[in-house]
Design a protein around this motif. Structure first.
Motif, PDB file in Angstrom:
ATOM      1  N   ASP A   1       0.846  -1.198   0.000  1.00 37.90           N
ATOM      2  CA  ASP A   1       0.000   0.000   0.000  1.00 37.90           C
ATOM      3  C   ASP A   1       0.880   1.247   0.000  1.00 37.90           C
ATOM      4  N   PRO A   2       0.296   2.434  -0.205  1.00 41.26           N
ATOM      5  CA  PRO A   2       1.105   3.661  -0.276  1.00 41.26           C
ATOM      6  C   PRO A   2       1.545   4.213   1.072  1.00 41.26           C
ATOM      7  N   LEU A   3       1.116   3.574   2.166  1.00 40.60           N
ATOM      8  CA  LEU A   3       1.470   4.069   3.494  1.00 40.60           C
ATOM      9  C   LEU A   3       2.894   3.642   3.840  1.00 40.60           C
ATOM     10  N   ASP A   4       3.513   4.388   4.739  1.00 44.90           N
ATOM     11  CA  ASP A   4       4.879   4.077   5.135  1.00 44.90           C
ATOM     12  C   ASP A   4       5.035   4.248   6.634  1.00 44.90           C
ATOM     13  N   CYS A   5       6.208   3.890   7.101  1.00 44.57           N
ATOM     14  CA  CYS A   5       6.529   4.029   8.519  1.00 44.57           C
ATOM     15  C   CYS A   5       7.935   4.581   8.613  1.00 44.57           C
ATOM     16  N   ALA A   6       8.044   5.902   8.753  1.00 44.90           N
ATOM     17  CA  ALA A   6       9.356   6.547   8.807  1.00 44.90           C
ATOM     18  C   ALA A   6      10.035   6.324  10.148  1.00 44.90           C
ATOM     19  N   ASP A   7       9.244   6.227  11.216  1.00 43.84           N
ATOM     20  CA  ASP A   7       9.843   6.102  12.540  1.00 43.84           C
ATOM     21  C   ASP A   7       8.791   5.602  13.523  1.00 43.84           C
ATOM     22  N   PHE A   8       9.188   4.665  14.364  1.00 48.37           N
ATOM     23  CA  PHE A   8       8.339   4.181  15.450  1.00 48.37           C
ATOM     24  C   PHE A   8       9.265   3.937  16.634  1.00 48.37           C
ATOM     25  N   LEU A   9       9.381   4.948  17.481  1.00 48.64           N
ATOM     26  CA  LEU A   9      10.463   5.008  18.456  1.00 48.64           C
ATOM     27  C   LEU A   9      10.525   3.795  19.368  1.00 48.64           C
ATOM     28  N   ILE A  10       9.385   3.327  19.823  1.00 47.26           N
ATOM     29  CA  ILE A  10       9.400   2.252  20.809  1.00 47.26           C
ATOM     30  C   ILE A  10       9.887   0.934  20.222  1.00 47.26           C
TER      31      ILE A  10
END
Length: 273
Positions: free
Chosen positions: A262-271
């Motif tokens: 899909d076109p969604l992304d995850c640039a950062d997920f600190l935990i």
């Protein structure tokens, strides 16, 4: 053995020892890990046992995995920048598209005018930093090498160091960048490690434009349909309070996106870093 012979032997030994010490130089690349469409900074560490007047080097990389986008992505470390009253080296030339392969070349002369400002003796000093963009199609799990080389450029740029007036070929330890994928907890919008009523309310604010988007839009896509709508909040409320279907592909721990088309992304997920 006569006294004269002993003295000659001592002098020869001292001369050879001095010259051996002048040959100690090393380069090491420290890479890192990251995922597609992120930038990873690699460092080139220098070690010498004498002051350094100049150096040149080449670093190759795989063009299918990594890219150096501009000259601004090659930086001098603090010790180099401190030369000549913090104005940096007098000659510093970078080529990000050299002949003979894909990579970069760097040539540096610390000072062109006497009295010369030289780099001091150093151990694992980060003199060069290179920002590598991981390309969108880089396969997860790939270990992409960063290789010190003398094959790039025309004429080829040799990987050498000038310690005072001795040209030395350093020992070389190449590095690599590992291609990973982002980990996140689907539904945990505020990234506190758990999914709660607050996450659903926060999503309502985000899709209404009352709150800015989060750094991991995949986590916001609670029903995993590839778009962010009020339906994601409703899905969460039904799961939490009316016995609705569980959050897809989520067990409440950090996991990759199992539907990454899909076109969604995850640039950062600190935990989950």
């Amino acid at each position: 053995m006569s006294f004269r012979s002993i003295l000659l032997l001592i002098l020869v030994t001292a001369f050879l020892t001095t010259n051996l010490e002048a040959q100690v130089a090393g380069l090491e690349i420290v890479g890192g890990e990251g995922y597609a469409e992120t930038t990873i900074t690699a460092q080139i560490l220098f070690s010498t046992d004498l002051p350094t007047h100049g150096f040149s080097l080449g670093v190759s990389h795989d063009p299918a995995i990594l890219s150096v986008e501009s000259l601004a992505n090659v930086h001098t470390g603090a010790l180099l920048q401190a030369l000549n009253g913090n104005s940096g080296p007098d000659f510093f030339e970078v080529n990000i598209a050299p002949a003979g392969g894909t990579g970069i070349t760097v040539a540096c002369i610390t000072d062109l005018f006497s009295p010369f400002d030289l780099l001091p003796m150093m151990t694992s000093e980060p003199l060069i930093q290179i920002d590598y963009l991981i390309l969108p199609d880089a396969p997860v799990g790939t270990l992409s090498p960063l290789t010190l080389t003398s094959d790039l450029g025309s004429p080829p740029v040799q990987t050498v160091m000038v310690l005072e007036l001795a040209e030395v070929t350093p020992t070389m330890a190449s590095g690599s960048i590992l291609i990973t994928e982002p980990l996140f907890i689907r539904g945990d919008l505020n990234q506190n490690g758990s999914v709660s009523l607050l996450d659903g309310v926060l999503l309502l604010y985000r899709v209404s434009g009352l709150e800015p988007p989060g750094s991991c839009r995949d986590a916001d896509d609670i029903n995993d349909d590839g778009v962010l709508t009020i339906g994601d909040a409703v899905y969460l409320f039904q799961y939490m309070f009316t016995g609705g279907a569980p959050i897809p592909g989520s067990d409440g721990t950090c996991n990759p996106d199992l539907t990454n088309d899909d076109p969604l992304d995850c640039a950062d997920f600190l935990i989950c870093d």
